[in-house]
Enzyme design. Structure first.
Site, PDB file in Angstrom:
ATOM      1  N   ARG A  99      -1.603   9.346   7.128  1.00 46.78           N
ATOM      2  CA  ARG A  99      -0.867   8.660   6.055  1.00 46.78           C
ATOM      3  C   ARG A  99       0.634   8.836   6.213  1.00 46.78           C
ATOM      4  NH1 ARG A  99      -0.265  11.049   1.517  1.00 46.78           N
ATOM      5  NH2 ARG A  99      -2.311  12.045   1.563  1.00 46.78           N
ATOM      6  N   TYR A 139       9.108 -14.754  -5.887  1.00 45.54           N
ATOM      7  CA  TYR A 139       7.675 -14.756  -5.593  1.00 45.54           C
ATOM      8  C   TYR A 139       6.930 -14.230  -6.825  1.00 45.54           C
ATOM      9  CZ  TYR A 139       3.233 -13.454  -3.591  1.00 45.54           C
ATOM     10  OH  TYR A 139       1.899 -13.320  -3.349  1.00 45.54           O
TER      11      TYR A 139
HETATM   12  C1  LIG Z   1       3.552 -13.634   0.093  1.00 46.08           C
HETATM   13  C2  LIG Z   1       4.874 -13.146  -0.375  1.00 46.08           C
HETATM   14  C3  LIG Z   1       5.034 -11.840  -0.883  1.00 46.08           C
HETATM   15  C4  LIG Z   1       3.868 -10.890  -1.043  1.00 46.08           C
HETATM   16  O1  LIG Z   1       3.354 -10.487   0.180  1.00 46.08           O
HETATM   17  P1  LIG Z   1       1.783 -10.092   0.414  1.00 46.08           P
HETATM   18  O2  LIG Z   1       1.757  -9.785   1.854  1.00 46.08           O
HETATM   19  O3  LIG Z   1       0.964 -11.252  -0.013  1.00 46.08           O
HETATM   20  O4  LIG Z   1       1.532  -8.901  -0.454  1.00 46.08           O
HETATM   21  C5  LIG Z   1       6.300 -11.452  -1.257  1.00 46.08           C
HETATM   22  N1  LIG Z   1       7.364 -12.299  -1.165  1.00 46.08           N
HETATM   23  C6  LIG Z   1       7.239 -13.545  -0.700  1.00 46.08           C
HETATM   24  C7  LIG Z   1       8.436 -14.433  -0.639  1.00 46.08           C
HETATM   25  C8  LIG Z   1       6.002 -14.019  -0.295  1.00 46.08           C
HETATM   26  O5  LIG Z   1       5.875 -15.276   0.151  1.00 46.08           O
END
Ligand SMILES: *Cc1c(COP(=O)(O)O)cnc(C)c1O
Length: 405
Positions: A56, A109
């Site tokens: 980890r 996001y």
């Molecule tokens: C998809 C995305 C995330 C989250 O990432 P995951 O890998 O799905 O946890 C964060 N920021 C943006 C702009 C994204 O497109």
């Protein structure tokens, strides 16, 4: 050659994605880093900082990707891989002191917004959301309002899915003037298109799930910073909260990174072509693509990006029988080559109406469809879009989709 020698050597990013993170050149050693599947490491003496110790804390399979990403973002320290983009978001938000103020784009996001909102509801932080394209409004929220200045400015540019462009340099300067940390989510651009550290950001975030891996077969995230104090805090958070990457995912991500430059080159060119064609289509009410000279973010994007990315959004016009959202759903169903699925940044072109997600902010229009342009032949992508758009017009015969070979 060590990765930071590559960086200093002035090699272009297109070369670095291929050359970075290779093992030492020794006779009969593999040219690719192996996958190390071990949850623990031999050790008999006392454990110091930087010792592997336990799975980890570190894994040799993470190192090449972390070095390659740092090199691409122009960072002086290795990046940090996480189990997902959101695990990286969680770690980055841990930089905020208890009760501290976070300023975030109202069109961040959705997952980042949900996390910050829930932390705010529990009283762990104060959240201020704002239209990130409105530089004066953001500056006002960063400076002391109700006696409290911002502790962390969250940037995302272009935003997902509204494709708003933030003035990264101006906002970063304003945040630093009040000692706020700046985190920039660079998922949409990748370091080949935009380098937020060079524009002043303290930390860069990636959903590695998207372009960096590039094949829609991995969930991973990453943070990159040149600040040793911030990096130590983030590393400690990753170790203690446990949002670590699986070795196989890390290996796949490096494998995907090798073709990043080619993928971006192709998908950006296709996105530009499709944006131009869609912008004059009668079914398309509005289009967002920073590469279009008419786009409100065009000039700013031109200044701070080396291209305009491969995502575009369209709003579908309604008619007297159906709402724009209903027609948008029909469009997605009528496509045969484009894949109806969430996510973005893979080799395959994906399309979805964003508001089908209940967590999507209500300010994202119901009829907004996001297109992630992949690396297929642009003629085929356009033929499919054209036949699907034509099929929406019930008074017309449905045109057959004939893929060019
Ligand atoms: C998809 C995305 C995330 C989250 O990432 P995951 O890998 O799905 O946890 C964060 N920021 C943006 C702009 C994204 O497109």
């Amino acid at each position: 050659m060590h990765i930071y020698d590559l960086h200093a050597s002035g090699l272009s990013p297109e070369t670095i994605v291929v050359a970075a993170g290779r093992p030492e050149r020794a006779h009969d050693e593999p040219v690719n880093p192996p996958i190390v599947l071990s949850s623990t490491y031999f050790g008999t003496g006392s454990l110091g900082n930087g010792d592997r110790g336990y799975g980890r804390y570190s894994n040799p399979t993470w190192d090449p990707f972390e070095e390659a990403l740092a090199n691409l973002e122009g960072a002086s320290l290795p990046g940090l891989l996480y189990a997902s983009g959101l695990a990286a978001v969680s770690s980055a938000l841990s930089l905020v002191p208890a009760g501290g103020v976070v300023v975030m784009p109202s069109h961040s996001y959705a997952g980042s917004l949900v996390m910050a909102t829930e932390l705010a509801e529990k009283g762990f932080l104060e959240l201020r959301t704002v239209d990130i394209t409105d530089t004066d409004a953001v500056k006002a929220l960063i400076s002391p309002t109700n006696g409290k200045k911002a502790d962390l400015l969250w940037l995302e540019s272009p935003t997902n899915p509204m494709l708003g462009i933030a003035d990264i340099r101006a906002l970063t300067d304003a945040a630093h003037a009040v000692d706020a940390i700046v985190v920039t989510d660079n998922t949409f651009s990748t370091p080949l298109v935009q380098q937020p550290l060079s524009l002043g950001s303290d930390v860069v975030l990636h959903s590695v799930t998207k372009y960096l891996s590039g094949h829609s077969d991995v969930i991973l995230g990453a943070l990159v910073t040149s600040n040793p104090v911030l990096r130590a805090t983030l590393l400690h958070h990753r170790t203690i909260h446990g949002g670590i990457a699986g070795p196989f995912e890390a290996w796949l991500a490096l494998r995907g990174l090798r073709t990043l430059a080619l993928r971006i080159q192709r998908s950006q060119a296709s996105a530009a072509t499709l944006a131009e064609r869609l912008s004059t289509h009668p079914r398309v009410e509005t289009i967002r693509y920073p590469g279009l000279p008419t786009d409100p973010g065009h000039e700013r994007a031109k200044d701070q990006m080396k291209g305009f990315g491969s995502i575009l959004c369209i709003q579908i016009a309604g008619d007297q029988h159906r709402s724009g959202a209903e027609i948008a759903d029909e469009l997605v169903r009528a496509l045969q080559l484009w894949l109806p699925a969430t996510s973005l940044g893979g080799v395959e072109s994906l399309i979805e109406r964003r508001r089908r997600h209940t967590a999507e902010p209500l300010s994202v229009p119901e009829n907004l469809v996001r297109l992630s342009v992949g690396i297929e032949n642009v003629k085929d992508l356009w033929s499919d879009l054209e036949q699907a758009l034509m099929s929406l017009d019930t008074s017309r015969e449905r045109a057959p989709f004939i893929p060019s070979v």
